[in-house]
Write an enzyme that holds these catalytic residues in place. Sequence first.
Site, mmCIF file in Angstrom:
data_model
loop_
_atom_site.group_PDB
_atom_site.id
_atom_site.type_symbol
_atom_site.label_atom_id
_atom_site.label_comp_id
_atom_site.label_asym_id
_atom_site.label_seq_id
_atom_site.Cartn_x
_atom_site.Cartn_y
_atom_site.Cartn_z
ATOM 1 N N HIS A 1 -18.478 -2.896 26.465
ATOM 2 C CA HIS A 1 -18.569 -1.842 27.492
ATOM 3 C C HIS A 1 -18.926 -0.486 26.883
ATOM 4 C CE1 HIS A 1 -16.358 -4.742 30.050
ATOM 5 N NE2 HIS A 1 -15.615 -4.914 28.968
ATOM 6 N N GLU B 1 -37.713 5.081 21.765
ATOM 7 C CA GLU B 1 -37.836 5.232 23.222
ATOM 8 C C GLU B 1 -39.120 4.578 23.738
ATOM 9 O OE1 GLU B 1 -37.345 9.417 24.096
ATOM 10 O OE2 GLU B 1 -35.415 9.457 23.068
#
Length: 458
Positions: A155, A289
């Site tokens: 998480h 990216e």
Amino acid sequence: MKLWGGRFTKETNQLVHNFNASLSFDQKFYEEDIEGSIAHVTMLAEQGILTNEDKEAIIGGLQSIRDDIRDGKLVFTEEHEDIHSFVEAHLIERIGDAGKRLHTGRSRNDQVALDMKLYTRKEIKEMEHLLFGLLQSLLKIMKENIDTIMPGFTHLQKAQPITLAHHMGAYFEMFYRDRSRLQDIHKRMNYCPLGSGALAGTTYPLNRERTAELLGFTGPTLNSMDSVSDRDYLIEFSAAMSIIMMHLSRFCEEIIIWNTNEYQFIDIDDSYSTGSSIMPQKKNPDIAELVRGKTGRVYGSLISLLTTMKGLSLAYNKDMQEDKEFVFDAIDTTKGCIVLFNGMLDTITFRKDRMRASAEGGFTNATDAADYLVNHGVPFRDAHGIVGQLVLYCIDKNISLGQMSLEEYKAISPVFEEDIYDAISMETCVAKRNTIGAPGPQAMKEVIAKYEAYLAEE
Ligand code: ARG
């Protein structure tokens, strides 16, 4: 020149010609088109369908066309519909009547199916090779970082301590599977469609086994209708590339996070970073990216191809000409991303001190504290509750489990003794996880030996 002018009385509308043409993109496989034609005429001559004289003339002509394209002496001009028409027209121009015999027992439908297979087969091999390079880089980092402790996350919250070697090993597994997926596709697609004709084979006594052999295929395809309309292998390849990109993208996401001011787990090398036009302090992870961003493009190729194919009746339909640009773009994008990513990874500096400090925080050793209690006879569920209280206490005092005094421990559970400190040290937490596939150094070394053997097989 057109290959099919005979039954027409009017010129093609110019817009129709442009819309129909594929030369601007299928010129990419001119080498494969010529290679396929050479194999075809070689077989035709062996079967007595062409004379040796014609065969020699055709092969000589095709080779001179190939050499001239390579040298930039022969350029692709728009009046030709596709690469097949382009090569045939130039062949006839160069060698005359013999050139008109090249297309005996062949259709552009089996020709294009062959060309695309030859082209993608080569690209699959190349991509496999690039993935091999990436696996080598990963293994190198693993070998150097068996003891580099870092937090493992679930998480995106700190969970348990692991090592950098272990984290890299997860990606080794992914790219290993990606590579074997490419090998599987190669094996499945490596059957030769040439000789299938337009859809129903031909009336000439072709030797399809021989053409398959000349072109390095396992054998000929076994159904001529399927041969000219099968694009499964391109869909599989696009799916495999999509999965490679998905893996690269997840890795990039982590690199971007690790490179933030907050984490500072890594430094991306200056040569693989870019700056800001306004903010002088910035050093941005643009390559990571962009790889993440280009993933969408490769998924696009898979979805486009599936959609193009879904409603097509047998056998060939012109819709299938649309397979090329998607796949070419996906191949170039995926290969480019693997190369760039590997270069970036190779030059990253890992900030081991920051990783270690981060692992120390966030109670990553809480599970081990509970295991300590279990080893002293406390049922796991109770141990879980006790350590939960410890964590609450530490949060309140703003300290870590390792900073609590033994008195403080004992106030919550009398089972704790002096050896709790060793039991919850980062080293112990990692070292004790030694089942196969876990981050413990012993388990890690065994896995690394397997990876080394795999890479040595090449
Ligand atoms: N350029 C075409 C393609 O890529 C070649 C096959 C043409 N066949 C046809 N029947 N029009 O699909």
